[in-house]
Design a protein around this motif. Structure first.
Motif, mmCIF file in Angstrom:
data_model
loop_
_atom_site.group_PDB
_atom_site.id
_atom_site.type_symbol
_atom_site.label_atom_id
_atom_site.label_comp_id
_atom_site.label_asym_id
_atom_site.label_seq_id
_atom_site.Cartn_x
_atom_site.Cartn_y
_atom_site.Cartn_z
ATOM 1 N N THR A 27 15.789 29.373 -14.023
ATOM 2 C CA THR A 27 16.273 30.716 -14.337
ATOM 3 C C THR A 27 15.789 31.660 -13.251
ATOM 4 O O THR A 27 14.582 31.777 -13.017
ATOM 5 C CB THR A 27 15.748 31.202 -15.698
ATOM 6 O OG1 THR A 27 16.234 30.342 -16.730
ATOM 7 C CG2 THR A 27 16.204 32.642 -15.967
ATOM 8 N N SER A 65 14.146 36.440 -21.796
ATOM 9 C CA SER A 65 13.412 35.589 -20.875
ATOM 10 C C SER A 65 12.234 36.343 -20.265
ATOM 11 O O SER A 65 12.367 37.503 -19.864
ATOM 12 C CB SER A 65 14.334 35.107 -19.752
ATOM 13 O OG SER A 65 13.588 34.474 -18.728
ATOM 14 N N THR A 71 22.898 32.396 -15.630
ATOM 15 C CA THR A 71 21.787 31.728 -16.307
ATOM 16 C C THR A 71 21.475 30.415 -15.602
ATOM 17 O O THR A 71 22.253 29.940 -14.762
ATOM 18 C CB THR A 71 22.151 31.434 -17.767
ATOM 19 O OG1 THR A 71 23.260 30.502 -17.784
ATOM 20 C CG2 THR A 71 22.554 32.715 -18.497
#
Length: 576
Positions: free
Chosen positions: A277, A234, A263
């Motif tokens: 997130t 990410s 998450t």
């Protein structure tokens, strides 16, 4: 006149064997040798009394090894004190006790001293079980007393022999100086020289060697990656896609931090609504060489991830190894549905107890550099849209985080909330705030300025005290009455603190007493077991974080039922 004949001197005949003084017999010489090395009577009395005092309870239950070491060191200190008193008594114009009195004094000490030592050992087991019950641990059996005694005796003897060796060294140095200076001056100078020699050996050679070894050991740990930890993909994480902080420079704790946490999907499953997130920014020791450069890079990471658009931005202080408590960060992320950003930088990879000795200045510098850099950038953002700026730290991380602020007013003027957990006793402004507490409030849970903005709590319900409204920004200090990290201070050596003179707070036994030097040693050892006790005791605060964050940041729509649910969820997470 006739000359007199000179006479030759008669030869001296050897004396008969019975006329030669053979000197003392072997048995007499042995008795004299033993008498010269016989323990000091008053010293042994002091040893027994200090032995008992060292076994009294402190903040947390002590393992048998620590209990034995403290008891042995305490006995040695008591012996030395008794020897000193004996020397002072001999200087007084008092009559010498008769041989009969001395004989019975030694016999009485042999019987009573042994009896009292055994009695104190048995009491010590009871005292420790009393503390165990308070923190929710199982009792130990009376056989522990034997083990403690076996450990204590050689420790005490070793300490006494070391003291005697230093005394002989001092006498030797004084004898050499006697040739140049008056006796009184030479003795005083010898004491100073030996003290400097010991300090140089311990603080110089031994300590530097110890730190060097620890650096090598923990540098290797810092380079490792914990099992199951992989680089994030990410872009919302340092070390992830597009990050300015490479994954392999974050350090072991930094990698675990950015790769961990819930998450967006896990948060959504918890809340039942859509989630973001969470952003996690971390800059390691190997990423940039100075605290200022690491702080500047952390701000770049915040800008890269658009952290200014989040609802809450946490500037976190790390512990000595660079660790951030997962329960604290995860709790906030769940409560705010992932709409958060947390930023931290590393200043050391040594455990906090070693970092306290060698890296305090680095912790202070890191805390100041990071918050100042983030605050400067945050201040430029539009007030209507920028996130709530919150300061956070646990243990040495609390010290680091608080170092950015000069006083209580500075905290409330430059943050929109703060949570400082288990602050070390040398932390500021914690120390000044505690000292300026409202009259009548205890040191273990002070009330400051009627609790208008800053509140102290042993558990989250304490944040509701006093009952007056809690104004924004809200600042919470979590500290347990039996947390040795909070209450350890060198001042314990010679001064009774307020928290020991006051009625005890939750978890602290009322039978704990202050003894010069000994209480300092007890609380020092307590720090090594501070996280080995159940949650809500000692230096364990993890399960208090959901309720504390909810009280300080006040997430919209949050309820007590959600707090209870979240507390159960994070209860199994690691605490240290």
């Amino acid at each position: 006149m006739a000359q007199t004949k000179s006479r030759k001197p008669r030869p001296t005949l050897p004396a008969p064997p019975e006329a030669i003084d053979p000197g003392p017999s072997r048995s007499v010489r042995v008795r004299r040798w033993l008498r010269r090395r016989r323990p000091n009577w008053l010293g042994l009395v002091g040893a027994v009394l200090a032995f008992g005092a060292a076994l009294t309870p402190s903040l947390l239950p002590r393992p048998w090894l620590f209990e034995g070491v403290i008891a042995g060191v305490g006995a040695a200190i008591g012996y030395g004190t008794g020897v000193l008193l004996s020397w002072l008594v001999r200087k007084l114009p008092l009559p010498e006790p008769s041989a009969t009195v001395r004989t019975w004094a030694w016999r009485g000490l042999a019987v009573l001293g042994t009896a009292f030592a055994v009695y104190f050992l048995l009491l010590g087991v009871g005292w420790q079980n009393e503390v165990r019950e308070l923190v929710g641990e199982q009792d130990e059996g009376l056989d522990t007393a034997l083990v403690v005694g076996v450990v204590a005796v050689p420790v005490a003897i070793g300490c006494v022999l070391l003291g005697r060796a230093l005394r002989r060294l001092t006498h030797g140095v004084a004898w050499l100086i006697d040739k140049l200076l008056p006796r009184a001056v030479s003795v005083a100078l010898a004491v100073v020289l030996v003290a400097l020699l010991v300090y140089g050996a311990v603080a110089g050679v031994l300590f530097r060697g110890f730190v060097s070894v620890m650096n090598n050991v923990y540098a290797s740990d810092n380079a490792a990656t914990a099992d199951g930890v992989t680089a994030p993909t990410s872009p919302m994480r340092s070390g992830g896609q597009g990050s300015f902080a490479p994954w392999d420079t974050l350090g072991s704790q930094g990698r675990s931090f950015v790769a961990g946490g819930p998450t967006g999907q896990q948060i959504a499953d918890f809340s039942g609504t859509t989630s973001k997130t969470p952003i996690r920014i971390y800059v390691g020791l190997d990423t940039k060489p100075t605290a200022q450069e690491r702080a500047a890079l952390a701000v770049q990471e915040l800008e890269r991830t658009d952290a200014w658009s989040r609802k809450v931005l946490v500037v976190a202080g790390t512990t000595g190894t660079g660790w951030i408590e997962p329960q604290a960060v995860d709790s906030l992320e769940y409560e705010w549905n992932g709409d958060t950003a947390t930023v931290a930088i590393q200043y050391s990879y040594l455990p906090s107890w070693i970092s306290t000795l060698v890296d305090v200045d680095k912790a202070r510098e890191a805390g100041q550099a990071l918050f100042d850099a983030v605050y400067a950038a945050w201040s430029k953002e539009p007030a209507a849209t920028r996130p709530m700026l919150v300061a956070y730290g646990l243990s040495l991380g609390s010290f680091s985080s608080q170092s950015a602020f000069t006083d209580a007013a500075d905290i409330t003027s430059r943050t929109q909330g703060a949570v400082f957990v288990g602050s070390p006793n040398f932390s500021q402004p914690w120390g000044q705030i505690s000292a300026d507490r409202d009259p009548g409030s205890p040191q273990w849970q002070p009330i400051y300025a009627a609790g208008a903005n800053i509140r102290f709590a042993s558990s989250p319900p304490d944040l509701d005290q006093p009952t007056t409204p809690w104004a924004d920004p809200r600042v919470a200090y979590l500290q347990h009455a039996n947390d040795p990290v909070v209450w350890w201070s060198p001042a314990l050596i010679a001064q009774q603190p307020d928290w020991l003179a006051e009625p005890p707070g939750p978890g602290r036994t009322p039978t704990m007493r202050w003894y010069p030097v000994l209480t300092f040693l007890q609380v020092t050892v307590d720090q090594f077991v501070g996280v080995d006790v159940p949650q809500g005791q000692g230096h364990n605060y993890g399960t208090a974080m959901p309720a504390t964050w909810a009280a300080v940041t006040q997430p919209p729509g949050w309820t007590q039922a959600k707090t209870d649910k979240l507390t159960q969820l994070i209860a199994g997470m690691p605490t240290g």
